[in-house]
Scaffold this motif. Structure first.
Motif, PDB file in Angstrom:
ATOM      1  N   PHE A   1       0.831  -1.196   0.000  1.00 48.13           N
ATOM      2  CA  PHE A   1       0.000   0.000   0.000  1.00 48.13           C
ATOM      3  C   PHE A   1       0.870   1.252   0.000  1.00 48.13           C
ATOM      4  N   GLY A   2       0.259   2.378  -0.341  1.00 48.77           N
ATOM      5  CA  GLY A   2       0.988   3.640  -0.380  1.00 48.77           C
ATOM      6  C   GLY A   2       0.072   4.793  -0.052  1.00 48.77           C
ATOM      7  N   THR A   3       0.666   5.957   0.133  1.00 46.97           N
ATOM      8  CA  THR A   3      -0.108   7.137   0.521  1.00 46.97           C
ATOM      9  C   THR A   3      -0.412   8.056  -0.657  1.00 46.97           C
ATOM     10  N   GLY A   4      -0.029   7.650  -1.856  1.00 48.14           N
ATOM     11  CA  GLY A   4      -0.307   8.495  -3.014  1.00 48.14           C
ATOM     12  C   GLY A   4       0.241   7.885  -4.281  1.00 48.14           C
ATOM     13  N   THR A   5       0.064   8.579  -5.387  1.00 47.88           N
ATOM     14  CA  THR A   5       0.570   8.106  -6.665  1.00 47.88           C
ATOM     15  C   THR A   5       2.083   7.948  -6.616  1.00 47.88           C
ATOM     16  N   GLY A   6       2.580   6.812  -7.088  1.00 46.54           N
ATOM     17  CA  GLY A   6       4.010   6.540  -7.057  1.00 46.54           C
ATOM     18  C   GLY A   6       4.455   5.826  -5.799  1.00 46.54           C
ATOM     19  N   CYS A   7       3.539   5.542  -4.891  1.00 44.54           N
ATOM     20  CA  CYS A   7       3.869   4.885  -3.624  1.00 44.54           C
ATOM     21  C   CYS A   7       3.225   3.507  -3.566  1.00 44.54           C
ATOM     22  N   GLY A   8       3.954   2.540  -3.009  1.00 47.44           N
ATOM     23  CA  GLY A   8       3.435   1.192  -2.895  1.00 47.44           C
ATOM     24  C   GLY A   8       3.477   0.456  -4.219  1.00 47.44           C
ATOM     25  N   ASP A   9       2.535  -0.460  -4.394  1.00 45.52           N
ATOM     26  CA  ASP A   9       2.416  -1.253  -5.623  1.00 45.52           C
ATOM     27  C   ASP A   9       1.359  -0.602  -6.510  1.00 45.52           C
ATOM     28  N   PRO A  10       1.660  -0.381  -7.794  1.00 44.03           N
ATOM     29  CA  PRO A  10       0.681   0.293  -8.663  1.00 44.03           C
ATOM     30  C   PRO A  10      -0.632  -0.468  -8.804  1.00 44.03           C
ATOM     31  N   ARG A  11      -0.624  -1.775  -8.564  1.00 44.86           N
ATOM     32  CA  ARG A  11      -1.881  -2.539  -8.663  1.00 44.86           C
ATOM     33  C   ARG A  11      -2.850  -2.178  -7.536  1.00 44.86           C
ATOM     34  N   PHE A  12      -2.318  -1.749  -6.404  1.00 42.37           N
ATOM     35  CA  PHE A  12      -3.157  -1.460  -5.244  1.00 42.37           C
ATOM     36  C   PHE A  12      -3.528   0.017  -5.140  1.00 42.37           C
ATOM     37  N   GLN A  13      -2.750   0.882  -5.803  1.00 43.68           N
ATOM     38  CA  GLN A  13      -2.923   2.325  -5.641  1.00 43.68           C
ATOM     39  C   GLN A  13      -4.328   2.823  -5.966  1.00 43.68           C
ATOM     40  N   PRO A  14      -5.021   2.298  -6.996  1.00 42.57           N
ATOM     41  CA  PRO A  14      -6.368   2.829  -7.280  1.00 42.57           C
ATOM     42  C   PRO A  14      -7.401   2.467  -6.231  1.00 42.57           C
ATOM     43  N   TYR A  15      -7.115   1.461  -5.395  1.00 47.57           N
ATOM     44  CA  TYR A  15      -8.135   0.948  -4.478  1.00 47.57           C
ATOM     45  C   TYR A  15      -7.929   1.375  -3.023  1.00 47.57           C
ATOM     46  N   VAL A  16      -6.701   1.586  -2.620  1.00 51.50           N
ATOM     47  CA  VAL A  16      -6.411   2.013  -1.250  1.00 51.50           C
ATOM     48  C   VAL A  16      -5.798   3.402  -1.311  1.00 51.50           C
ATOM     49  N   ILE A  17      -6.520   4.386  -0.799  1.00 53.65           N
ATOM     50  CA  ILE A  17      -6.091   5.774  -0.943  1.00 53.65           C
ATOM     51  C   ILE A  17      -6.024   6.446   0.427  1.00 53.65           C
ATOM     52  N   CYS A  18      -5.106   7.396   0.541  1.00 52.95           N
ATOM     53  CA  CYS A  18      -4.966   8.190   1.761  1.00 52.95           C
ATOM     54  C   CYS A  18      -5.329   9.626   1.423  1.00 52.95           C
ATOM     55  N   ASN A  19      -6.394  10.119   2.029  1.00 52.89           N
ATOM     56  CA  ASN A  19      -6.864  11.468   1.768  1.00 52.89           C
ATOM     57  C   ASN A  19      -7.157  12.163   3.090  1.00 52.89           C
ATOM     58  N   ASN A  20      -6.457  13.265   3.336  1.00 54.61           N
ATOM     59  CA  ASN A  20      -6.624  13.993   4.604  1.00 54.61           C
ATOM     60  C   ASN A  20      -6.416  13.085   5.809  1.00 54.61           C
ATOM     61  N   GLN A  21      -5.368  12.266   5.734  1.00 54.10           N
ATOM     62  CA  GLN A  21      -4.990  11.358   6.812  1.00 54.10           C
ATOM     63  C   GLN A  21      -6.072  10.323   7.131  1.00 54.10           C
ATOM     64  N   GLN A  22      -6.924  10.025   6.169  1.00 55.91           N
ATOM     65  CA  GLN A  22      -7.928   8.965   6.300  1.00 55.91           C
ATOM     66  C   GLN A  22      -7.672   7.920   5.224  1.00 55.91           C
ATOM     67  N   LEU A  23      -7.373   6.699   5.645  1.00 55.27           N
ATOM     68  CA  LEU A  23      -7.130   5.616   4.701  1.00 55.27           C
ATOM     69  C   LEU A  23      -8.465   4.982   4.328  1.00 55.27           C
ATOM     70  N   SER A  24      -8.701   4.848   3.026  1.00 54.75           N
ATOM     71  CA  SER A  24      -9.986   4.350   2.553  1.00 54.75           C
ATOM     72  C   SER A  24      -9.786   3.292   1.483  1.00 54.75           C
ATOM     73  N   PHE A  25     -10.785   2.430   1.384  1.00 52.39           N
ATOM     74  CA  PHE A  25     -10.821   1.400   0.355  1.00 52.39           C
ATOM     75  C   PHE A  25     -11.915   1.772  -0.635  1.00 52.39           C
ATOM     76  N   LYS A  26     -11.556   1.818  -1.923  1.00 53.23           N
ATOM     77  CA  LYS A  26     -12.470   2.329  -2.938  1.00 53.23           C
ATOM     78  C   LYS A  26     -12.899   1.227  -3.898  1.00 53.23           C
ATOM     79  N   THR A  27     -14.221   1.130  -4.116  1.00 52.75           N
ATOM     80  CA  THR A  27     -14.759   0.239  -5.136  1.00 52.75           C
ATOM     81  C   THR A  27     -15.821   1.014  -5.915  1.00 52.75           C
ATOM     82  N   HIS A  28     -16.443   0.361  -6.880  1.00 50.70           N
ATOM     83  CA  HIS A  28     -17.476   1.037  -7.669  1.00 50.70           C
ATOM     84  C   HIS A  28     -18.754   1.249  -6.866  1.00 50.70           C
ATOM     85  N   THR A  29     -18.848   0.626  -5.690  1.00 49.49           N
ATOM     86  CA  THR A  29     -20.034   0.827  -4.849  1.00 49.49           C
ATOM     87  C   THR A  29     -19.833   1.880  -3.771  1.00 49.49           C
ATOM     88  N   GLY A  30     -18.618   2.386  -3.618  1.00 44.50           N
ATOM     89  CA  GLY A  30     -18.408   3.415  -2.607  1.00 44.50           C
ATOM     90  C   GLY A  30     -16.980   3.460  -2.097  1.00 44.50           C
TER      91      GLY A  30
END
Length: 298
Positions: free
Chosen positions: A40-69
């Protein structure tokens, strides 16, 4: 502006921007109170690129993103490679509320942990596709676990749910393997008003108030699930694993702010600058270069 003033001005500019050049590590090691490690990573260029679109860090809140929310990540067990998330819209023993459901993207590098249990609540016994008519008697499809009745009974005994006076037959317990290849759980199509998810009973199987509500997701580093050697070396040198370039190649993001192709002890930078020097030495070279420019301009 005379030469002396020019040199003073350039010196000020240099020292204003110097700290940002030598102290900004792009990839952070935490997001809020959750430690962030590969993949995992905290932004673009961090962690594994396969995971970057799904696990994001925004305003110090780690979130998991899917098409449902977008769902808050509550914790990550790096030893067992399990990520735990919560869905604010799902029902628990403390409250019940309508929900649209939960789904995983088909290409996401995640799967449901075996301990995750889903309970569909307030399903229509007349129109829901999880029920079928068998000689005039309702019976459940294989997607409903016949041994999940005790979980339904205990959930429906919670005050928040019991006051709705729902019959136990409107509850369906099933495992993630029944969600299909795209892991879809569309409650509108299933004619169910809500759902609950849990991944543990806290050794209190008969007390639904103490259950661990949420979704547990498994992940793998790669096909063989081997931790990348380059990433291990990078982390030992106080770096953070990331990626860059047109082919998303591995890079090690160092505390100095530079990227290297191996580690922060002795590596070649991604831009081929400061080749084969430790990042600490690179900082010293930058300082030396700064003083040299100042002396030349004075």
């Amino acid at each position: 502006m005379n030469f002396k003033n020019s040199s003073t001005f350039l010196s000020c500019i240099f020292f204003i921007f110097l700290p940002s050049l030598i102290t900004s590590q792009t990839c952070q090691k935490t997001c809020g109170n959750i430690p962030i490690k590969y993949p995992f990573g905290t932004g673009t260029g961090c962690g594994d690129p396969r995971f970057q679109p799904y696990v994001i860090c925004n305003n110090q809140q780690l979130s998991f993103k899917t098409h449902t929310g977008c769902y808050p990540v509550t914790s990550i067990d790096y030893n067992y490679q399990v990520m735990y998330i919560s869905d604010p819209s799902m029902s628990t023993c403390a409250c019940t509320q309508p929900s649209k459901g939960f789904s995983l993207d088909a290409n996401a590098p995640f799967s449901f942990h075996d301990d995750t249990v889903f309970a569909l609540l307030d399903c229509s016994t007349d129109s829901s596709p999880i029920y079928k008519s068998n000689g005039g008697v309702n019976s459940t499809f294989p997607m409903c676990d016949s041994q999940g009745a005790p979980v339904c009974s205990l959930l429906y005994s919670c005050q928040a749910i019991s006051r709705l006076n729902l019959p136990i037959s409107t509850c369906c317990i099933y495992t993630p393997v029944d969600l299909g290849p795209a892991f879809e759980m569309d409650l509108e199509k299933l004619h169910c008003s809500s759902y609950s998810a849990l991944y543990g009973f806290s050794n209190q199987e008969l007390n639904p108030q103490a259950w661990k509500y949420g979704v547990a997701l498994k992940y793998k580093f790669n096909f063989n699930n081997d931790y990348p050697d380059m990433c291990a070396s990078c982390e030992k040198s106080n770096g953070v694993c990331g990626y860059g370039g047109p082919y998303s190649s591995f890079v090690c993001n160092c505390p100095s702010g530079f990227n290297t192709t191996n580690d922060c002890f002795l590596g070649s930078s991604w831009s081929n600058s400061f080749r084969n020097v430790p990042w600490q030495t690179g900082i010293l070279l930058i300082n030396a270069l700064g003083w040299f420019i100042i002396l030349v301009l004075m």
